[in-house]
Design a protein around this motif. Structure first.
Motif, PDB file in Angstrom:
ATOM      1  N   PRO A 124       0.840  -1.208   0.000  1.00 25.42           N
ATOM      2  CA  PRO A 124       0.000   0.000   0.000  1.00 25.42           C
ATOM      3  C   PRO A 124       0.873   1.256   0.000  1.00 25.42           C
ATOM      4  O   PRO A 124       1.934   1.285   0.633  1.00 25.42           O
ATOM      5  CB  PRO A 124      -0.786  -0.115   1.316  1.00 25.42           C
ATOM      6  N   GLN A 183      -8.367   2.814   6.902  1.00 21.93           N
ATOM      7  CA  GLN A 183      -9.281   2.835   5.755  1.00 21.93           C
ATOM      8  C   GLN A 183      -9.676   4.258   5.394  1.00 21.93           C
ATOM      9  O   GLN A 183      -9.877   4.579   4.220  1.00 21.93           O
ATOM     10  CB  GLN A 183     -10.525   2.012   6.079  1.00 21.93           C
ATOM     11  N   ASN A 206      -6.866  -1.358   0.233  1.00 18.05           N
ATOM     12  CA  ASN A 206      -7.068  -2.744  -0.191  1.00 18.05           C
ATOM     13  C   ASN A 206      -6.772  -3.636   1.008  1.00 18.05           C
ATOM     14  O   ASN A 206      -5.646  -3.652   1.523  1.00 18.05           O
ATOM     15  CB  ASN A 206      -6.140  -3.087  -1.359  1.00 18.05           C
ATOM     16  N   GLU A 233      -3.865  -6.348   0.627  1.00 26.33           N
ATOM     17  CA  GLU A 233      -2.548  -5.711   0.659  1.00 26.33           C
ATOM     18  C   GLU A 233      -2.176  -5.309   2.077  1.00 26.33           C
ATOM     19  O   GLU A 233      -1.043  -5.520   2.528  1.00 26.33           O
ATOM     20  CB  GLU A 233      -2.537  -4.474  -0.242  1.00 26.33           C
ATOM     21  N   ARG A 241     -17.910  -7.256   0.828  1.00 27.69           N
ATOM     22  CA  ARG A 241     -18.011  -6.399  -0.363  1.00 27.69           C
ATOM     23  C   ARG A 241     -19.284  -6.691  -1.154  1.00 27.69           C
ATOM     24  O   ARG A 241     -19.857  -5.799  -1.770  1.00 27.69           O
ATOM     25  CB  ARG A 241     -16.789  -6.600  -1.264  1.00 27.69           C
TER      26      ARG A 241
END
Length: 311
Positions: A63, A182, A189, A192, A252
């Motif tokens: 990231p 976040q 992600n 990751e 998700r």
């Protein structure tokens, strides 16, 4: 226009994925207990995260601008949560009860969120906290009567109980860190983040083993049984990477309130696995405490106050 929104309908693949996560995380605690026969807690921590990063660290990009969050999460979740949990299982905690006590992280997260992030404590959380406190009181009654921190009661000690609760609190702290990450990391992600944060605990665990483990156990990992190594692989590849990837994928595709209730199965699987696979025993006070904590989780996950239901 084809905009994708979370679906309320769970297909067969989704149900299988959720069930797989519940079983993987439920068996997690028995696996830890078996591995700790040959590994010290610090050695197992290092092995878990070595397998969590290999080989994905070479396949998943890091990231961007996230190192302080990766380090904070890796130390809190890796060294804090699992270091304390492995110590608890070693000094006096059964796999069965550890699977239940770790679920108190839900309430530690709510308390930390209220104090640090000014998040509101909803009515379900308030009732759930009360039920969880009652459950912890039942566990405390199990040790009433002047037992020392090292006295074994059905495979547990006061020290193991307190270390287990501290591990749950560290899990909650890592939840807060992940939540802030976040918000601050663009294009966050989860895979990751998990893979690269898993690099952080390896060196601290190795140093802790070198400095704190008894000399006679320092190189014990070199003669560990194949079963212990398979358990370490399970903890790294399955419990850390596979289960987390499946869970985040479900979140998700579907609303959180459709997925979260599946987590109620984790302590149930953990309890059954500890009793059936390891022959662990549970006292009446421990059973009452476990029941209160499972009920408290049900209250938080399933109770929808008026005004929050979909019409």
């Amino acid at each position: 226009m084809n905009t994708q929104s979370p679906s309320f309908s769970l297909g067969a693949v989704d149900i299988f994925s959720a069930a797989a996560v519940v079983v993987i995380w439920g068996l997690n605690f028995v696996t830890m207990k078996v591995a700790l026969v040959d590994f010290t807690p610090f050695q197992l921590g290092a092995a878990r995260y070595v397998f969590a990063v290999l080989p994905l660290v070479f396949l998943v990009r890091a990231p961007r601008n996230a190192w302080k969050w990766l380090v904070a999460y890796g130390l809190c979740q890796g060294v804090g949560q699992f270091g304390l949990l492995f110590l608890a299982l070693k000094v006096g905690m059964t796999a069965a009860l550890a699977s239940v006590l770790m679920q108190t992280q839900v309430f530690f997260t709510a308390i930390f969120g209220y104090v640090l992030l000014k998040e509101r404590l909803t009515r379900p959380l308030q009732v759930g906290l009360a039920c969880a406190a009652l459950g912890l009181g039942c566990f405390a009654m199990n040790y009433a009567g002047g037992h020392t921190g090292r006295s074994l009661i059905a495979g547990t000690t006061v020290a193991g109980f307190l270390l287990n609760l501290a591990a749950a609190a560290m899990w909650a702290g890592s939840n807060i860190i992940a939540r802030k990450a976040q918000q601050r990391i663009g294009g966050f992600n989860a895979l990751e983040f998990v893979v690269w944060s898993s690099l952080v605990p390896i060196i601290p665990f190795c140093l802790a083993s070198w400095m704190l483990d008894p000399v006679e156990t320092r190189w014990g990992w070199t003669s560990a049984s194949w079963a212990s190594w398979l358990c370490a692989i399970y903890l790294g590849w399955f419990a850390t990477i596979l289960a987390y990837a499946l869970w985040t994928g479900l979140l998700r595709r579907h609303p959180a309130n459709r997925i979260a209730p599946f987590s109620l199965g984790v302590p149930v699987i953990g309890l059954l696995a500890g009793v059936l696979a390891l022959g662990e025993t549970i006292t009446p006070w421990q059973l009452a405490g476990a029941g209160c904590i499972v009920v408290s989780l049900g209250v938080v996950l399933l109770w929808k106050p008026p005004g929050t239901r979909k019409s």
